[in-house]
Each structure stands twice: as C-alpha cells, then as structure tokens.
Design a protein around this motif. Structure first.
Motif, PDB file in Angstrom:
ATOM      1  N   ALA A 161       9.318  -7.894  15.574  1.00  0.00           N
ATOM      2  CA  ALA A 161       8.047  -8.469  15.351  1.00  0.00           C
ATOM      3  C   ALA A 161       7.652  -7.293  13.107  1.00  0.00           C
ATOM      4  O   ALA A 161       6.873  -8.574  12.845  1.00  0.00           O
ATOM      5  CB  ALA A 161       7.453  -7.038  16.392  1.00  0.00           C
ATOM      6  N   ALA A 162       7.948  -6.725  13.331  1.00  0.00           N
ATOM      7  CA  ALA A 162       7.422  -6.000  12.043  1.00  0.00           C
ATOM      8  C   ALA A 162       8.362  -6.980  10.476  1.00  0.00           C
ATOM      9  O   ALA A 162       7.403  -6.977   9.815  1.00  0.00           O
ATOM     10  CB  ALA A 162       8.060  -4.205  11.746  1.00  0.00           C
ATOM     11  N   ASN A 163       9.225  -7.132  10.890  1.00  0.00           N
ATOM     12  CA  ASN A 163      10.050  -7.935   9.915  1.00  0.00           C
ATOM     13  C   ASN A 163       9.562  -9.316   9.474  1.00  0.00           C
ATOM     14  O   ASN A 163       8.882 -10.121   8.660  1.00  0.00           O
ATOM     15  CB  ASN A 163      11.187  -8.337  10.126  1.00  0.00           C
ATOM     16  N   LYS A 164       8.316  -9.796  10.924  1.00  0.00           N
ATOM     17  CA  LYS A 164       7.849 -10.939  10.774  1.00  0.00           C
ATOM     18  C   LYS A 164       6.595 -10.821  10.069  1.00  0.00           C
ATOM     19  O   LYS A 164       5.972 -11.606   9.355  1.00  0.00           O
ATOM     20  CB  LYS A 164       7.398 -11.499  12.714  1.00  0.00           C
ATOM     21  N   ILE A 165       6.151  -9.406  10.403  1.00  0.00           N
ATOM     22  CA  ILE A 165       4.249  -9.418   9.587  1.00  0.00           C
ATOM     23  C   ILE A 165       4.575  -9.510   8.322  1.00  0.00           C
ATOM     24  O   ILE A 165       4.039  -9.714   7.592  1.00  0.00           O
ATOM     25  CB  ILE A 165       3.962  -8.378  10.792  1.00  0.00           C
ATOM     26  N   MET A 166       6.105  -8.226   7.671  1.00  0.00           N
ATOM     27  CA  MET A 166       6.001  -8.582   6.388  1.00  0.00           C
ATOM     28  C   MET A 166       6.505 -10.096   6.141  1.00  0.00           C
ATOM     29  O   MET A 166       6.369 -10.222   4.386  1.00  0.00           O
ATOM     30  CB  MET A 166       7.823  -7.719   6.873  1.00  0.00           C
ATOM     31  N   ILE A 222       4.887 -12.804   6.568  1.00  0.00           N
ATOM     32  CA  ILE A 222       2.851 -13.444   6.488  1.00  0.00           C
ATOM     33  C   ILE A 222       2.967 -12.697   4.816  1.00  0.00           C
ATOM     34  O   ILE A 222       2.171 -12.566   4.558  1.00  0.00           O
ATOM     35  CB  ILE A 222       2.789 -12.892   7.743  1.00  0.00           C
ATOM     36  N   LEU A 223       3.082 -11.219   5.132  1.00  0.00           N
ATOM     37  CA  LEU A 223       2.291 -10.538   4.222  1.00  0.00           C
ATOM     38  C   LEU A 223       3.053 -10.591   2.614  1.00  0.00           C
ATOM     39  O   LEU A 223       1.994 -10.606   1.941  1.00  0.00           O
ATOM     40  CB  LEU A 223       3.242  -8.574   3.634  1.00  0.00           C
ATOM     41  N   LEU A 249       0.461 -10.154  -0.606  1.00  0.00           N
ATOM     42  CA  LEU A 249      -0.486  -8.738  -0.022  1.00  0.00           C
ATOM     43  C   LEU A 249       0.466  -7.976  -0.288  1.00  0.00           C
ATOM     44  O   LEU A 249       0.358  -6.694  -0.079  1.00  0.00           O
ATOM     45  CB  LEU A 249      -0.644  -9.405   1.199  1.00  0.00           C
ATOM     46  N   LEU A 250       1.884  -7.931  -0.857  1.00  0.00           N
ATOM     47  CA  LEU A 250       2.257  -6.845  -1.210  1.00  0.00           C
ATOM     48  C   LEU A 250       2.254  -6.948  -2.879  1.00  0.00           C
ATOM     49  O   LEU A 250       2.935  -5.828  -2.948  1.00  0.00           O
ATOM     50  CB  LEU A 250       3.807  -7.289  -0.765  1.00  0.00           C
TER      51      LEU A 250
END
Ligand SMILES: Cc1cc2nc3c(=O)[nH]c(=O)nc-3n(C[C@H](O)[C@H](O)[C@H](O)COP(=O)(O)OP(=O)(O)OC[C@H]3O[C@@H](n4cnc5c(N)ncnc54)[C@H](O)[C@@H]3O)c2cc1C
Lengths: 327, 268
Positions: B249-254, B256-257, B262-263
């Motif tokens: 899940a966190a990887n998926k958000i990464m 998107i970012l 946004l990074l």
C-alpha cells in the motif's frame, strides 16, 4: 459613472495592503455572470495607499473604483469599510454585488446589506443567471451541506457572499484594459471602534498548503499526531484534523477541515482515519488528488478518494514514512 | 448596564434526520437545544454581569415553544427572557429576522451591549448579528475570540480577521458576534434551574413593535426567497480502492507521489 450602472461589482478584499486571492476568484465568477448579462465587471477596492489596483484589471475588471487612505483603512474595522462600500454602491448602482466569504467579508457584507436594505445570500458555492428574467440565482448549501438552495433577491443590488476556494482565480491577461476611478471617502464616518494593535500570530496556513495530511477519529491519542506531522513534514505539507479531534483538543481550530472549519484545495490531501461525513467532505472535495486510509472498506471517504487504501493507518503510515525516508 | 444576548433554538444537528429523496428535514426527529455558539455569547454576558452588576436579558424570535430556550438561558445566568413571537414573523429571511430582532431591542431600550453567536448550526448564514447592528445603526465587531476587559464606557476584545488577530476597543453601545473560542460555557446550577422554571417570559407581538408593520416582517419583509431546493448528487471520484499489505500500500502511495512530483522537495 452612469456608464457602469447595472454592472456586476465585486468587493476586492485586501489585507494589510495585499489583495486577497478571493478577489481574483470573484473576478472569475463575477466576470462569467457579467458576460451572460452583457454588462461591465467592476472591482471596488478600499485600503491603504500602497495597493496596486492594476492586478485587478489584468484579471478582468473593466474598471476599479478605489478609495485609498492610510489612516482610515490600515486596520480591519468592518464598520468603516462597510460605510465606504455603501457609499461606492450608491455612486455606481450595480445590479449585482459579490463579496468573498472570508471572516472579514462575512462580517462586513451583512453590514453593507442592512445599510442598503437589500437581501444577502451567504456562502454561495455557485451562481447562475435566470434565463427568463436575467436575475442572479444564488446557490448555497444548507442544512450542513445536505441540500442546495437556489435563492433569488426581490430588490437591488442582488448581493451574495461567495465561499473562498470555490472557484479558480481569474487568469492574468496583460492586454486587458480598464480604468481606475478614484472615489472620495464618505464625509462623515465616526470611528467608534478603535483597533489597538495587531497580534502577529504564527497560525498554520492550512488553506494555502499544497499538501494536507488530516487525522480523524481513527487516531487513538493526541500523541499519534506526531506520526502525521512527520509525514506532513516529509511532504512539505501541514496537518489537518476532523472536527471531533479539534473539539477533543488534539489540534487547534486553525487545523480543522470542513464545513465549520477551513476549506482546502491542496494538490494532495491524505485523509487518515476520517470517515468522510458530508460536513468533512465539504471542506476538501476540491482537492486535486485525495488519498484515503481507512480500515472500514465502506467508509464514505472512499467515494471521494482517487486512491483508497483499506487498512490500518497505524501500519500504513509508518511504512510510508519509512519508504519516504528511503530506509 | 443592560446586556442583551440573542439566542436561537436549533435542532440537535448530530441526530436530526434528513430525507435525501425529498430534500426535507424532519425537525421532530431530533431534540432541540440552544445554538452552540449562543452558549458562548451568553457566557460572555454572564461573566460581564459578574464583574459589573449588569442585567442580562435573553431575546429570541420563534414559535411559542421557543420559550424553552429562554428558560435555558436563565438557568445559565440570564436575568430574564423576551420572546418575539407572532404568526406574521413566519418565513423571515435574514433581513426580516434582523429587523424584527432590532425592533425588539429598541423596545427594550437603553442597551449597552448586544451579544450573539457567530452563526447558527441550522441556518448557518452568520449574517444576522451584523445586520441587526446595521438596522440599529450601531457599530459591530465579529469573529471575537477573547474578552480582554470591560469598563463602564467600553469593552476590549480580540478578533480574528485578515489572517491575523487584532485587539479592538469599542465604546458602548456596540454589537458583538462571538466564536466558540471566546470562553467555556458553564452548566446550569440547581438554584438557577429552579429560577428558570418559575421565571415570567415576556412575549412581544408585531403590534408591540411600533416601528414595524406587517410589510416589514416575515415573508413579506424578506428580500430573498428560495426558488427551489436541490439535493446535490454526492460528489464522487472514480478512484481505486486497494486492500493490500502495508508495504505494498505504501509503495502504491509512493508511486502516486512520484507521479505528482511531490517528492522533489525532499530529494532536493
Ligand atoms: C453542523 C455541523 C458541522 C460540522 N462541521 C464539521 C467540520 O467542519 N469538519 C469535520 O470534520 N466534521 C464536521 N462535523 C462533524 C461530522 O459530521 C463528523 O462527525 C466528523 O467529520 C467525523 O469525524 P471523523 O471522520 O474523524 O470520525 P468518525 O466518523 O468517527 O470516523 C473515524 C474513521 O476512522 C476509521 N478508523 C478507525 N480506526 C482506524 C485505523 N486504525 N486505521 C484506519 N482507519 C481507522 C473508522 O473506520 C472511521 O471511518 C460537523 C457536524 C455538524 C452537525
């Protein structure tokens, strides 16, 4: 000034000599209404000497009516501003008067309406022109966002306050021309309220943040906000909260997102443990991209999310922080 | 010194039922209470009364049953209650409401301070208090977050405007609209509850308000009208919903970012 009679007038709010962005949003929406009606769009600007009114023309105003003076207008006293705006309205006779629903506009606007004896619709989120009679249709959410009321005025000017961050700002057009007309200030204006001083507060700027990480009741303790704060900092954003958390004192009112808090429109909104009540969604639905993390797959927040993560925020967020730090 | 506190009876918005189909609100489905912001207005008045010996009168406009909210105000420290109630007042918009309340205040007369809540939770226009000030031809201050001090002639408060906080001093008479931050309302005590039960509530009708006629109040005296009510379609986005292990899940958000750039802040 007869050639502006019947125009759409927007109140161009300024704070301490700086034009407030809601003024540009009003120029955008007000311009649309003026074009539909085939009338001029004008801005009324009241403030200290230093303000530059040309920006209002570049963003679409056909004319800017100004009253400028340092002593009288360097502080936010709604009464002097209201008296001055009433004076301008009487000179110009607009058909429509729009004011931004900021704290200041929500206080000055009704004072103006009562001094003019006209109606006023608060906090509109949409405007339209009635095709039959050309009247302004003022659309506002009512009963905590459950219904939309379409309201019309019985007399002039047809006046409304408009929510901040509801419309895009009018774009800049260097070629747009307009005139600047200075108006003298009203002759008698007793100053019955004295502004003693400004206390500079270091408030969070939720409204202008490009990333907002919001915590809801899914957070178990005040201390857990540290985790959200860390995530927000990594993304160069700020933390927000749903109403119950503000009421429980987890975070100050300046952080509240929603219908009775702030309306935000960030590039990225991350809702953690927020169920997505209508009153919360009212404050964040304009976000460009929304990520929701919630353990309940049926939570309504997922209906407004671009990416929904069904899961425990206490597992997902630490993992995300870890990945962000490149660990 | 006379202080007037404006109060309104509202449905308990956390329990009130709303029919999405018809767009109607079933007011009988929920209990009634004093508008939460008005509790703060009342508390401020009672604090001033304790320091100055002022008299506090609670005023409301509504159906005869709105008398209850005046009794509640008395149980929380007001000295008396006045109800503006008449079938002519029905259908009032903000303007008609403000004019009627202003006329009620003029009827009472000799008032130094008029305090109300910033907004109500049912109507939520936040306009009534400044409009009352306009119809009374008095100055007002709004968004009040703190009471700093009171003297015989004036009151000093803090207010949130222009993204900052300002200290203002206002000469009496003045009209104030307060936020919830201004204080913590007290509970009613046993003795004040008894007092409230026995209190005489004065009712004023249109004929008592000499400055107004039937043309000035209710629907006729209103400057706005509701053309129609629409139930908005729930906003929804065609999003994706995932149920994955935290790491995925966190990887998926990464992802998107990164897509949204946004990074960059973090990576320099
Ligand atoms: C007049 C009025 C004005 C209001 N104004 C506002 C306003 O401005 N702003 C606002 O926010 N609300 C406002 N409300 C309140 C609103 O109706 C809701 O009550 C509120 O938004 C709910 O907050 P919440 O989502 O944090 O809490 P809840 O509704 O309790 O939701 C908590 C969510 O967290 C999830 N959760 C629990 N544990 C976890 C976990 N470990 N991991 C992931 N998810 C978890 C749950 O599944 C649930 O969906 C207003 C209400 C009224 C009547």
């Amino acid at each position: 000034m007869d050639n502006y009679k019947g125009c759409v007038m927007i109140y161009a709010e300024q704070n301490n000599g700086k034009i407030h962005p809601v003024s540009y949003e009003l120029l955008n929406k007000g311009g649309e209404v003026a074009r539909k009606k085939g009338v001029k769009l004008i801005a009324a600007l009241i403030g200290p000497m230093e303000i530059d009114e040309n920006e209002l023309i570049r963003r679409g105003a056909d004319a800017v009516f100004t009253v400028k003076e340092d002593d009288t207008y360097s502080f936010p006293d709604e009464n002097t501003y209201a008296n001055t705006l009433v004076h301008m309205v009487k000179e110009v006779s607009p058909d429509i008067l729009l004011v931004g629903a900021t704290n200041f506009g929500r206080s000055m606007g009704p004072k103006v309406a009562s001094l003019l004896g006209c109606g006023l619709t608060a906090d509109c989120t949409a405007l339209d022109v009635d095709e039959e009679d050309g009247a302004l249709i003022q659309i506002r959410p009512a009963f905590s966002e459950n219904i939309l009321a379409h309201i019309k005025s019985k007399n002039f000017p047809q006046m409304a306050t408009i929510r901040f961050k509801e419309f895009d700002e009018a774009p800049i057009n260097e070629d747009h021309v307009g005139e600047i007309i200075e108006v003298s200030k009203p002759i008698s204006m007793p100053q019955l309220i004295e502004v003693i001083k400004e206390i500079k507060t270091n408030q969070v700027d939720l409204v202008n943040a490009s990333v907002v990480v919001t915590g809801g009741k899914g957070l178990k303790s005040k201390d857990d906000f540290k985790m959200l704060k860390e995530l927000a900092t990594l993304l160069d954003g700020v933390v927000g909260a749903s109403r119950p958390l503000v009421e429980d004192g987890f975070l100050g009112k300046a952080h509240q997102v929603g219908y009775s808090g702030h309306r935000v429109k960030p590039n990225l909104y991350i809702a953690c443990g927020v169920s997505g009540a209508a009153q919360h969604i009212a404050g964040m639905k304009e976000s460009q991209y929304t990520i929701a993390i919630n353990s309940d797959p049926s939570a309504p927040i997922f209906n407004v999310a671009d990416l929904g993560i069904v899961g425990d925020l206490y597992e997902v967020i630490p993992e995300l922080i870890k990945q962000l730090k490149g660990e | 010194m006379n202080i007037i506190v404006l109060v309104k009876q509202v449905p308990d918005m956390d329990t009130v039922k709303f029919d999405q189909e018809s767009g109607t609100v079933d007011r009988s489905s929920a209990g009634k209470e004093m508008n939460p912001f008005d509790l703060n207005a009342l508390e401020m008045a009672v604090e001033i009364k304790e320091n100055t010996g002022a008299k506090v009168t609670a005023v409301t406009m509504g159906p005869p049953s709105a008398e209850e909210v005046l009794r509640e105000a008395i149980s929380r420290g007001a000295d008396e209650g006045i109800l503006l109630s008449d079938r002519f007042f029905g259908g009032s918009d903000v303007k008609a409401t403000a004019r009627t309340l202003a006329a009620g205040i003029n009827y009472i007369g000799d008032v130094a301070l008029i305090i109300g809540g910033l907004q109500t939770v049912d109507g939520d226009t936040g306009q009534v208090i400044p409009e009352i000030a306009g119809y009374l031809n008095l100055p007002h201050a709004s968004s009040i977050t703190k009471l700093v001090g009171v003297s015989e002639k004036d009151i000093t408060i803090e207010t949130d405007l222009w993204d900052s906080t300002y200290v203002k001093k206002a000469k009496f008479p003045v009209v104030l609209a307060v936020t919830k931050e201004v204080n913590s309302p007290r509970m009613a005590s046993f003795s004040t509850k008894m007092k409230a039960k026995k209190a005489e509530i004065t009712t004023l009708k249109l004929e008592d308000l000499k400055e107004l006629t039937a043309e000035d109040v209710g629907f006729k005296g209103s400057s706005t009208f509701v053309k129609k009510i629409v139930v908005p379609k729930a906003t929804s986005r065609q999003g994706i919903k995932l149920k994955e292990e935290p790491q995925i899940a966190a990887n998926k958000i990464m992802g998107i970012l990164k897509d949204k750039k946004l990074l960059e802040v973090q990576n320099g």
